[in-house]
Design an enzyme around this catalytic site. Structure first.
Site, short mmCIF file in Angstrom:
data_model
loop_
_atom_site.label_atom_id
_atom_site.label_comp_id
_atom_site.label_asym_id
_atom_site.label_seq_id
_atom_site.Cartn_x
_atom_site.Cartn_y
_atom_site.Cartn_z
N GLU A 138 0.80 -1.23 0.00
CA GLU A 138 0.00 0.00 0.00
C GLU A 138 0.83 1.29 0.00
O GLU A 138 0.57 2.20 0.77
CB GLU A 138 -0.97 0.00 1.19
CG GLU A 138 -1.90 -1.20 1.16
CD GLU A 138 -2.87 -1.25 2.34
OE1 GLU A 138 -2.78 -0.37 3.22
OE2 GLU A 138 -3.72 -2.15 2.34
N ASN B 114 2.11 -5.18 -3.07
CA ASN B 114 0.72 -5.52 -2.77
C ASN B 114 -0.08 -4.24 -2.49
O ASN B 114 0.41 -3.32 -1.84
CB ASN B 114 0.71 -6.42 -1.52
CG ASN B 114 -0.64 -7.01 -1.19
OD1 ASN B 114 -1.28 -7.62 -2.05
ND2 ASN B 114 -1.08 -6.86 0.06
N HIS C 98 -10.33 -6.46 -2.05
CA HIS C 98 -11.39 -6.27 -1.04
C HIS C 98 -12.52 -5.55 -1.77
O HIS C 98 -12.42 -4.36 -2.06
CB HIS C 98 -10.88 -5.42 0.13
CG HIS C 98 -9.79 -6.08 0.91
ND1 HIS C 98 -10.00 -7.20 1.70
CD2 HIS C 98 -8.46 -5.79 1.04
CE1 HIS C 98 -8.86 -7.57 2.27
NE2 HIS C 98 -7.90 -6.73 1.88
N GLU D 10 -5.98 -10.85 -1.14
CA GLU D 10 -6.78 -10.68 0.08
C GLU D 10 -8.26 -10.63 -0.23
O GLU D 10 -9.02 -9.84 0.34
CB GLU D 10 -6.35 -9.38 0.81
CG GLU D 10 -4.87 -9.30 1.11
CD GLU D 10 -4.46 -8.04 1.87
OE1 GLU D 10 -5.35 -7.30 2.33
OE2 GLU D 10 -3.25 -7.81 2.01
N ASP E 286 -12.01 -10.59 -0.41
CA ASP E 286 -13.28 -10.84 0.27
C ASP E 286 -14.33 -9.96 -0.39
O ASP E 286 -13.99 -9.03 -1.11
CB ASP E 286 -13.21 -10.66 1.80
CG ASP E 286 -12.55 -9.37 2.26
OD1 ASP E 286 -12.52 -8.40 1.49
OD2 ASP E 286 -12.07 -9.34 3.43
C1 XIL Z 1 -6.03 -6.30 8.34
C2 XIL Z 1 -6.35 -7.45 9.23
O1 XIL Z 1 -7.23 -8.29 8.57
C3 XIL Z 1 -6.94 -7.02 10.52
O2 XIL Z 1 -7.09 -8.12 11.38
C4 XIL Z 1 -6.06 -5.99 11.16
O3 XIL Z 1 -6.69 -5.50 12.31
C5 XIL Z 1 -5.80 -4.87 10.19
O4 XIL Z 1 -5.23 -5.38 9.01
N1 XIL Z 1 -4.88 -4.72 3.69
C6 XIL Z 1 -3.84 -5.43 4.20
C7 XIL Z 1 -4.03 -6.26 5.39
O5 XIL Z 1 -2.76 -5.44 3.58
O6 XIL Z 1 -2.87 -6.35 6.14
C8 XIL Z 1 -5.15 -5.79 6.23
O7 XIL Z 1 -5.35 -6.74 7.24
C9 XIL Z 1 -6.39 -5.58 5.40
C10 XIL Z 1 -6.15 -4.59 4.32
#
Ligand code: XIL
Length: 809
Positions: free
Chosen positions: A169, A210, A246, A275, A277
C-alpha cells in the site's frame, strides 16, 4: 424473532460440541459434511497450478473452534498468509527484539499441510510498533532499521516463505506515493531498496508489491504500472503484484480487471489475488449471497484464464473471523464459509468454476488448416498446458502420420498459446494434417504439384538442359539436333544413331552416396513428348526409352501400330504391356509409363493422356539399372530387333513416384500449348497532346511448374516500337522505362507461349502521371483459352478521369 431463536439454538449446539468430546464432535462433522463435499478447493485447483489461499487468523491454534478451523483450512487451501502475525507490531516488539513465535506457528501449520506461506508484510504504514513511529529518526538511522528488519525477517524465513509482500500500500488513490511514515522519513527510494534487501536475504522468494484498488485500470494501477515498468527497466528485483481484491457484492469491472492483469502479466510479473473478500451490507439474504457468489466466480474465472496468476487468496475463510465488520461497520459476511463454517453459495461457485475449467483441459485445440496458395498451407492450433507446472512442449505438425515439422513452446501452467506452421506440399493429393493429438483434417491439395519435382526434366531450348535440380547429366551422341519443331518451340531430333543417354538416372552413385533419381525401391513415372518420323521400309520396333542390361531389361518401344513397355527384374519375372495405337508420322504424342521396384506398383501406359493399359506389379531389382537411354537401345546387341528411333522428343521427365492419371494429364497439358500460343492486345489508349508513355510493367504469373514465354510489345500510333520484353520461366515480371516520344495513343500486345494457366497484369504510366492497369486470367487447362483476348477498357488509377479511345488510328 424466530430467526434469532434459531441462531441461539445453533450456538448452543456449537458450545456443546466444543465442550463435549467424541460423540458431540460428530455433530460438527455432520453439519460440515452436509454442506461440503469432496473434492476441496485446493484439490480441484491442483491440476491448474493455481493455488487457493487464505489469511490465517491470529493465534488460530488457540481459537475455541480451533479444530474445525484447522480442519477446513487444511482441507481447502494450499497457500497461507498470516493475517497479522508477520507485521511489524508482531515481529518487532522492541527495537532490538524480534519475536517469531507466533509467525512460526503459522509457518509450521502451512508446512504440516503442504501449503506455501505468503509472508505479509515487510513495509507498510500500518500496524507499526509505537517505538518505531514515536521516535524522531534521521534518514540513515531509519533506513538502517528497515534494512535490518527486512534482512532479519526474510533471512529468518528463508526457504520457508515462498512469497513476500515486500511493500504494501505505498500508493494513494490518485497514484502518488502515499505520504506514509516510510515515505515521509525515507523518501521514494525505500520501495526499491526494500526489494533489493529482500532479494539478497532470500534470492528464491517471490517478491511482490501488494495494494488495494489496483484491480482495475485506474489512476492508481496506472501509477503502479509505470512504477513496474521503471523497476523492470532498472532491474529492481520485483517479481509480482498482489491485488488485494477487497470488494463488495456489487463486484467490479471484469473487463478492466482482465486488461489490467494482462498488462502486468506482459511485464513478466507474477500475479496474486492476495486478500479477496466480498462484503455485503446489512443482513446477508440469499439474493446478496448469490451476487457475492457471482463476484467470487468471475474473479476466479479471470484468474484461471490468466496463466500468470499464481494464487487466489481469500482474507480468511469463515465469516466468524473476518476483518470486515470491524473495518467496514455495517458490512460483513464477506467470506465463503459462514460463521458456522457452512459453505455459502460463493464456495460452490468457486468449485464449479474450477471443475469446469479442469474439465475443459485439452493439450491441443482448434486445429485450422488455411490454404495460402495452391500448395502452401498454414496449419494453426492452440496448445494448452494442462499440467500444474511450467511445460516445454515440442509441438509436431504431422502429415499422413509423419512428423514434418515441430516447434518448441514454453507454457506456464494453464497457459494457452497459438502455434502456426507453414507447409508447402510438393505434390497434389489428399493428406491428413494434424497438430499434436488432434483428430486430423483431410486436405486436398490441388494444382500441378505432381509436376514440380521430377528428378529429371529435360528441355532443349539451348541444348540439352535439365531443369530439375538432380544434377543428372544427359549426354547426346550420334546424330542429334536441337530443332525448331518441339512442343515448346524447340525439341530434339534424332536419326537412327541419335541417342540421349542419361547418366544413370535410375540409380546413381556420387561421392559414396547413392543418389537416386529413380529409386530402385519405389514407384516411378517416365513422361515425354515424341513425334515419330518412321523411316521408309523399316518396321521397327524403334526404341523410345531403354535401360536394358542384365539382369534388368527395361524398354519402351514403338511401331506404327502401337507401343510396348516392359521390364524385368532379378527374379526373371517380366512385366510386359502392349498397347495397340496407330502412330502416324509427324504427329506429336504424349507418352507416360509408370512402374515400381521393390514395392507394389502399377505398370501403366498412358498415351496422349489416356490410360491405355495397366497391371499391378511387384518387381524386385537385383541391382542398379543401366543408364536410361532415350531414342536408342542401351545395348543394341541384347535385342537386335530394336532400331534407333527417328523423330523428335521434347520435355522428358522422370518422376520418382507414380503419378495419378490427372497428374499425367497435367504434365501433358503443361506443354501442349505451343501450338496454341495466344495473343493479348489491350485496347487503344489515348494520350494527351505532348504526353508520352513512361513505363510499362508486365507481370505474368503462371503455374509453379510451368514457364511462360511472353513477348510484350508496345505500339504507338499504330507503329510497333522497338522495346520488347521477354518473360520466361514461372513467375516473371518485366519493367521497362520507356521514353517513347509524343504519341496520340498506345496499346500493348502480349504474345504468350507456353502456359496452361496464367494471370497477366499490365501497368502503364505516362509522363503526366496517369496510370493504367489491366489484368486478365487465362486458363487453357480448363478450356477457356482464346487468343486475341479483348481486355476491355482499362481503368486509370490516378487521376480518376477515364481516357480510352476505340480503334487504331
Ligand atoms: C487487516 C487485518 O485483517 C486485521 O485483522 C487488522 O486489524 C488490520 O489489518 N490490507 C492489508 C491487510 O494489507 O494487512 C489488512 O489486514 C487488510 C487490508
Amino acid at each position: 424473532m424466530h430467526r434469532r431463536r434459531l441462531v441461539v439454538a445453533l450456538a448452543v449446539v456449537a458450545l456443546f460440541a466444543g465442550l463435549w468430546g467424541g460423540p458431540k464432535a460428530t455433530a460438527w462433522a455432520q453439519q460440515e459434511g452436509d454442506v461440503v463435499q469432496e473434492p476441496s478447493l485446493r484439490e480441484l485447483a491442483a491440476p491448474t497450478g493455481l493455488r487457493i489461499g487464505f489469511a490465517s487468523a491470529n493465534d488460530f491454534w488457540a481459537l475455541p473452534d480451533a479444530a474445525t478451523y484447522q480442519r477446513l483450512a487444511a482441507r481447502e487451501f494450499d497457500i497461507l498468509t498470516p493475517e497479522n502475525q508477520m507485521k511489524w507490531d508482531s515481529l518487532r516488539p522492541a527495537p532490538d527484539r524480534f519475536d517469531f513465535e507466533a509467525a512460526e506457528r503459522h509457518v509450521a501449520f502451512a508446512a504440516a499441510h503442504g501449503m506455501q506461506v505468503h509472508g505479509h508484510t515487510l513495509v507498510w504504514h500500518n500496524q507499526l510498533p509505537a517505538w518505531l513511529t514515536t521516535t524522531r529518526w534521521t534518514h540513515d538511522a531509519l533506513e538502517g532499521v528497515l534494512e535490518e528488519h527486512i534482512r532479519r525477517v526474510v533471512g529468518h524465513f528463508r526457504g520457508r516463505v515462498a512469497v513476500w509482500d515486500v511493500v504494501n500500500e505505498a500508493l494513494d488513490e490518485d497514484g502518488r506515493l502515499r505520504e506514509s511514515f516510510w515515505y515521509v522519513n525515507l523518501g521514494p527510494s525505500y520501495i526499491e531498496k526494500a526489494f533489493t534487501w529482500a532479494r539478497e536475504a532470500d534470492p528464491d522468494a517471490i517478491l511482490i508489491y501488494n495494494d488495494y484498488n489496483i484491480e482495475v485500470v485506474n489512476a492508481k494501477s496506472d501509477a503502479l504500472y509505470e512504477m513496474m515498468v521503471d523497476f523492470k527497466r532498472r532491474g529492481v528485483p520485483v517479481d509480482g503484484i498482489g491485488f488485494q481484491m477487497h470488494v463488495t457484492h456489487q463486484g467490479l469491472d471484469y473487463g478492466s480487471l482482465r486488461r489490467n492483469l494482462q498488462r502486468f502479466a506482459d511485464l513478466g510479473l507474477s500475479l496474486y489475488i492476495t486478500e479477496m473478500d466480498v462484503r455485503i451490507p446489512g443482513e446477508p439474504d440469499m439474493e446478496r449471497l448469490l451476487q457475492q457468489a457471482e463476484v467470487y466466480r468471475r474473479v476466479l474465472q479471470i484468474a484461471l484464464q490468466q496463466p500468470r496468476v499464481a494464487a487466489v487468496q481469500f482474507w480468511g475463510f469463515t465469516d466468524r473471523y473476518s476483518w470486515v465488520p470491524q473495518s467496514f461497520p455495517g458490512q460483513g459476511a464477506a467470506l465463503v464459509f459462514d460463521r458456522a463454517y457452512r459453505a455459502k453459495p460463493a464456495y460452490y461457485a468457486l468449485k464449479e468454476v474450477l471443475s469446469a475449467f479442469v474439465a475443459a483441459f485439452k493439450p491441443y485445440k482448434d486445429l485450422q488448416v488455411v490454404q495460402r496458395s495452391p500448395e502452401r498451407y498454414e496449419v494453426r492450433a492452440r496448445v494448452h498446458n494442462t499440467g500444474a507446472a511450467p511445460e516445454v512442449r515440442d509441438v509436431a505438425l504431422r502429415i499422413d502420420g509423419q512428423v514434418v515439422a515441430s516447434q518448441r513452446v514454453d507454457l506456464l501452467p494453464r497457459e494457452e498459446r497459438p502455434v502456426a506452421f507453414e507447409h508447402t506440399f510438393d505434390r497434389r493429393g489428399t493428406y491428413w494434417v494434424t497438430v499434436g493429438d488432434l483428430p486430423a483434417v483431410e486436405v486436398t491439395v490441388p494444382g500441378r504439384l505432381g509436376l514440380l519435382q521430377p528428378s529429371v526434366w529435360l528441355d532443349f531450348e539451348d541444348g540439352v538442359g535439365n531443369r530439375s535440380t538432380s544434377g543428372i547429366v544427359a549426354r547426346p551422341s550420334g546424330a542429334v539436333r536441337i530443332g525448331e519443331t518441339g512442343r515448346i518451340g524447340q525439341g530434339i531430333e534424332f536419326d537412327r544413331e541419335g541417342r540421349l543417354e542419361l547418366d544413370d538416372p535410375l540409380h546413381r552413385h556420387s561421392g559414396g552416396h547413392e543418389m537416386l533419381t529413380l529409386p530402385t525401391r519405389g514407384g516411378f513415372t517416365l513422361a515425354l513428348w515424341f513425334k515419330p518420323d518412321f523411316p521408309e521400309g523399316a518396321a521397327g520396333p524403334f526404341a523410345l526409352l531403354d535401360a536394358s542390361r542384365n539382369p534388368i531389361y527395361f524398354a519402351v518401344s514403338i511401331t506404327r501400330q502401337g507401343l510396348s513397355w516392359y521390364y524385368e527384374d532379378g527374379t526373371d519375372a517380366d512385366f510386359q504391356m502392349d498397347v495397340p495405337a496407330p502412330l502416324d508420322d509427324g504427329q506429336w504424342h504424349h507418352l507416360a509409363v509408370t512402374g515400381a521396384f521393390g514395392q507394389p506398383g502399377v505398370m501403366a501406359v498412358y498415351l496422349d493422356g489416356e490410360l491405355r493399359a495397366a497391371r499391378d506389379v511387384v518387381a524386385s531389382p537385383a541391382g542398379p539399372l543401366s543408364p536410361l537411354v532415350i531414342g536408342h537401345d542401351a545395348d543394341p546387341t541384347y535385342f537386335p530387333a530394336h532400331v534407333g528411333f527417328v523423330g523428335s522428343f521434347d520435355e522428358v521427365r522422370v518422376f520418382p513416384w507414380i503419378l495419378t492419371a490427372d497428374e499425367i494429364r497435367e504434365v501433358m497439358a503443361s506443354h501442349a500449348y505451343a501450338s496454341q500460343a495466344g495473343t493479348h492486345v489491350t485496347e487503344w489508349v489515348s494520350l494527351e497532346p505532348g504526353e508520352t508513355l513512361r513505363s510499362l510493367t508486365v507481370h505474368a504469373s503462371v503455374g509453379a511448374a510451368e514457364r511462360v514465354e511472353a513477348t510484350v510489345e508496345t505500339s504507338l500510333d499504330g507503329q510497333s516500337v522497338s522495346e520488347r520484353t521477354t518473360l520466361t520461366v514461372g513467375d516473371g515480371e518485366a519493367t521497362h522505362p520507356l521514353a517513347l516520344g509524343p504519341a496520340r495513343c498506345f496499346r500493348i500486345r502480349t504474345v504468350l507461349d507456353g502456359f496452361s494457366a496464367a494471370v497477366l497484369e499490365y501497368e502503364a504510366a505516362s509522363s503526366s502521371g496517369r496510370r493504367w492497369l489491366w489484368s486478365t486470367t487465362e486458363d487453357w487447362a480448363r478450356g477457356s483459352w482464346s487468343s486475341n483476348v479483348d481486355l476491355g477498357a482499362p481503368w486509370p488509377v490516378e487521376p480518376a478521369e477515364t481516357s480510352t479511345a476505340a480503334g487504331p488510328l
